[in-house]
Design a protein around this motif. Structure first.
Motif, PDB file in Angstrom:
ATOM      1  N   THR A 126      38.960  22.687  43.425  1.00  0.00           N
ATOM      2  CA  THR A 126      38.514  23.491  42.296  1.00  0.00           C
ATOM      3  C   THR A 126      38.538  24.977  42.822  1.00  0.00           C
ATOM      4  O   THR A 126      38.270  25.054  44.373  1.00  0.00           O
ATOM      5  N   ILE A 127      38.466  25.812  42.242  1.00  0.00           N
ATOM      6  CA  ILE A 127      38.468  27.354  42.622  1.00  0.00           C
ATOM      7  C   ILE A 127      36.852  27.690  43.420  1.00  0.00           C
ATOM      8  O   ILE A 127      36.826  27.995  44.484  1.00  0.00           O
ATOM      9  N   GLU A 128      36.083  26.984  42.593  1.00  0.00           N
ATOM     10  CA  GLU A 128      34.788  27.319  43.202  1.00  0.00           C
ATOM     11  C   GLU A 128      34.469  26.736  44.764  1.00  0.00           C
ATOM     12  O   GLU A 128      33.942  27.353  45.579  1.00  0.00           O
ATOM     13  N   ARG A 129      35.059  25.413  44.919  1.00  0.00           N
ATOM     14  CA  ARG A 129      35.128  24.652  46.315  1.00  0.00           C
ATOM     15  C   ARG A 129      35.895  25.868  47.111  1.00  0.00           C
ATOM     16  O   ARG A 129      35.513  25.870  48.257  1.00  0.00           O
ATOM     17  N   LEU A 130      37.112  26.236  46.606  1.00  0.00           N
ATOM     18  CA  LEU A 130      37.842  27.038  47.626  1.00  0.00           C
ATOM     19  C   LEU A 130      37.041  28.329  48.104  1.00  0.00           C
ATOM     20  O   LEU A 130      37.099  28.659  49.344  1.00  0.00           O
ATOM     21  N   GLN A 131      36.386  29.008  47.069  1.00  0.00           N
ATOM     22  CA  GLN A 131      35.837  30.208  47.280  1.00  0.00           C
ATOM     23  C   GLN A 131      34.510  29.786  48.395  1.00  0.00           C
ATOM     24  O   GLN A 131      34.156  30.936  49.012  1.00  0.00           O
ATOM     25  N   GLU A 132      33.935  28.834  48.380  1.00  0.00           N
ATOM     26  CA  GLU A 132      32.869  28.553  49.102  1.00  0.00           C
ATOM     27  C   GLU A 132      33.035  28.369  50.574  1.00  0.00           C
ATOM     28  O   GLU A 132      32.181  28.587  51.538  1.00  0.00           O
ATOM     29  N   HIS A 133      34.402  28.193  50.688  1.00  0.00           N
ATOM     30  CA  HIS A 133      34.927  28.048  52.511  1.00  0.00           C
ATOM     31  C   HIS A 133      34.602  29.374  53.192  1.00  0.00           C
ATOM     32  O   HIS A 133      35.010  30.428  52.476  1.00  0.00           O
ATOM     33  N   GLU A 134      33.981  29.277  54.223  1.00  0.00           N
ATOM     34  CA  GLU A 134      33.989  30.616  54.725  1.00  0.00           C
ATOM     35  C   GLU A 134      35.021  31.373  55.074  1.00  0.00           C
ATOM     36  O   GLU A 134      35.080  32.644  54.955  1.00  0.00           O
ATOM     37  N   ASP A 135      36.069  30.980  55.371  1.00  0.00           N
ATOM     38  CA  ASP A 135      37.233  31.630  55.963  1.00  0.00           C
ATOM     39  C   ASP A 135      37.994  32.215  54.397  1.00  0.00           C
ATOM     40  O   ASP A 135      38.312  33.423  54.275  1.00  0.00           O
ATOM     41  N   ILE A 136      37.685  31.651  53.261  1.00  0.00           N
ATOM     42  CA  ILE A 136      38.284  32.143  52.188  1.00  0.00           C
ATOM     43  C   ILE A 136      37.287  33.189  51.660  1.00  0.00           C
ATOM     44  O   ILE A 136      37.589  34.477  51.236  1.00  0.00           O
ATOM     45  N   ALA A 137      36.067  32.878  51.722  1.00  0.00           N
ATOM     46  CA  ALA A 137      34.929  34.059  51.431  1.00  0.00           C
ATOM     47  C   ALA A 137      35.228  35.348  52.137  1.00  0.00           C
ATOM     48  O   ALA A 137      35.091  36.376  51.678  1.00  0.00           O
ATOM     49  N   LYS A 138      35.522  35.208  53.437  1.00  0.00           N
ATOM     50  CA  LYS A 138      35.732  36.469  54.276  1.00  0.00           C
ATOM     51  C   LYS A 138      37.089  37.216  53.647  1.00  0.00           C
ATOM     52  O   LYS A 138      37.103  38.293  53.675  1.00  0.00           O
ATOM     53  N   PHE A 139      38.188  36.242  53.443  1.00  0.00           N
ATOM     54  CA  PHE A 139      39.426  36.787  52.816  1.00  0.00           C
ATOM     55  C   PHE A 139      39.078  37.613  51.505  1.00  0.00           C
ATOM     56  O   PHE A 139      39.788  38.831  51.494  1.00  0.00           O
ATOM     57  N   ILE A 140      38.311  37.003  50.739  1.00  0.00           N
ATOM     58  CA  ILE A 140      38.200  37.599  49.428  1.00  0.00           C
ATOM     59  C   ILE A 140      37.417  38.930  49.557  1.00  0.00           C
ATOM     60  O   ILE A 140      37.890  39.958  48.873  1.00  0.00           O
ATOM     61  N   LYS A 141      36.246  39.030  50.428  1.00  0.00           N
ATOM     62  CA  LYS A 141      35.715  40.328  50.670  1.00  0.00           C
ATOM     63  C   LYS A 141      36.888  41.378  51.273  1.00  0.00           C
ATOM     64  O   LYS A 141      36.651  42.419  50.858  1.00  0.00           O
ATOM     65  N   TRP A 142      37.723  40.908  51.884  1.00  0.00           N
ATOM     66  CA  TRP A 142      38.685  41.902  52.588  1.00  0.00           C
ATOM     67  C   TRP A 142      40.040  42.297  51.768  1.00  0.00           C
ATOM     68  O   TRP A 142      39.973  43.581  51.628  1.00  0.00           O
ATOM     69  N   VAL A 143      40.385  41.031  50.893  1.00  0.00           N
ATOM     70  CA  VAL A 143      41.338  41.634  49.978  1.00  0.00           C
ATOM     71  C   VAL A 143      41.053  42.390  48.689  1.00  0.00           C
ATOM     72  O   VAL A 143      41.703  43.041  48.160  1.00  0.00           O
ATOM     73  N   ARG A 144      39.647  42.348  48.426  1.00  0.00           N
ATOM     74  CA  ARG A 144      38.968  42.955  47.260  1.00  0.00           C
ATOM     75  C   ARG A 144      39.360  44.580  47.264  1.00  0.00           C
ATOM     76  O   ARG A 144      39.334  45.262  46.304  1.00  0.00           O
ATOM     77  N   ASN A 145      39.340  45.010  48.484  1.00  0.00           N
ATOM     78  CA  ASN A 145      39.423  46.434  48.764  1.00  0.00           C
ATOM     79  C   ASN A 145      41.022  46.892  48.775  1.00  0.00           C
ATOM     80  O   ASN A 145      41.453  48.063  49.004  1.00  0.00           O
ATOM     81  N   LYS A 146      41.902  45.967  48.513  1.00  0.00           N
ATOM     82  CA  LYS A 146      43.463  46.198  48.586  1.00  0.00           C
ATOM     83  C   LYS A 146      43.828  46.533  47.290  1.00  0.00           C
ATOM     84  O   LYS A 146      43.217  46.203  46.265  1.00  0.00           O
ATOM     85  N   GLU A 147      44.954  47.236  47.240  1.00  0.00           N
ATOM     86  CA  GLU A 147      45.708  47.203  45.738  1.00  0.00           C
ATOM     87  C   GLU A 147      46.259  45.816  45.505  1.00  0.00           C
ATOM     88  O   GLU A 147      46.571  44.949  46.260  1.00  0.00           O
ATOM     89  N   PRO A 148      46.204  45.681  44.193  1.00  0.00           N
ATOM     90  CA  PRO A 148      46.645  44.278  43.644  1.00  0.00           C
ATOM     91  C   PRO A 148      48.114  44.089  43.986  1.00  0.00           C
ATOM     92  O   PRO A 148      48.251  42.778  44.140  1.00  0.00           O
ATOM     93  N   GLU A 149      48.779  44.851  44.063  1.00  0.00           N
ATOM     94  CA  GLU A 149      50.387  44.649  44.729  1.00  0.00           C
ATOM     95  C   GLU A 149      50.223  44.455  46.463  1.00  0.00           C
ATOM     96  O   GLU A 149      51.401  44.014  46.930  1.00  0.00           O
ATOM     97  N   PHE A 150      48.762  44.487  46.968  1.00  0.00           N
ATOM     98  CA  PHE A 150      49.309  44.165  48.268  1.00  0.00           C
ATOM     99  C   PHE A 150      49.952  42.836  48.693  1.00  0.00           C
ATOM    100  O   PHE A 150      49.113  41.996  48.338  1.00  0.00           O
TER     101      PHE A 150
END
Ligand SMILES: [Zn+2]
Ligand SMILES: [Zn+2]
Length: 96
Positions: free
Chosen positions: A63-87
């Motif tokens: 599930t997306i929720e479980r993926l997002q709870e994982h520490e590495d994914i949470a960190k990745f989301i924080k990082w990628v949110r500041n990028k352009e959607p095409e990045f």
């Protein structure tokens, strides 16, 4: 197939843009051929497969929720949110 997905990436929440592709919540090789797929950024998709093995995806992270709870994914989301959607960064590699 599911047709109720918005134009947002389910993992990072940014608008979808190319490159993007589909993630099977249960890997095809683990019997997930007919399970829902989610359109997401290629970089987000690659990240999922860099962190989890197909067995982990099938066993728990389907599930997306479980993926997002994982520490590495949470960190990745924080990082990628500041990028352009095409990045896209090819250094985020799929695990084989
Ligand atoms: Zn994304
Ligand atoms: Zn996938």
């Amino acid at each position: 197939m599911q047709d109720n997905q918005t134009d947002k990436c389910p993992l990072c929440g940014r608008p979808l843009a190319e490159p993007s592709n589909k993630h099977h919540l249960i890997p095809i090789s683990k019997g997930g051929r007919h399970t829902p797929t989610l359109m997401m950024h290629k970089i987000c998709h690659n990240k999922i497969h860099a962190v989890f093995t197909e067995m982990e995806l099938k066993r728990y992270y389907h599930t997306i929720e479980r993926l997002q709870e994982h520490e590495d994914i949470a960190k990745f989301i924080k990082w990628v949110r500041n990028k352009e959607p095409e990045f896209y960064d090819s250094s985020v590699k799929m695990k084989k």
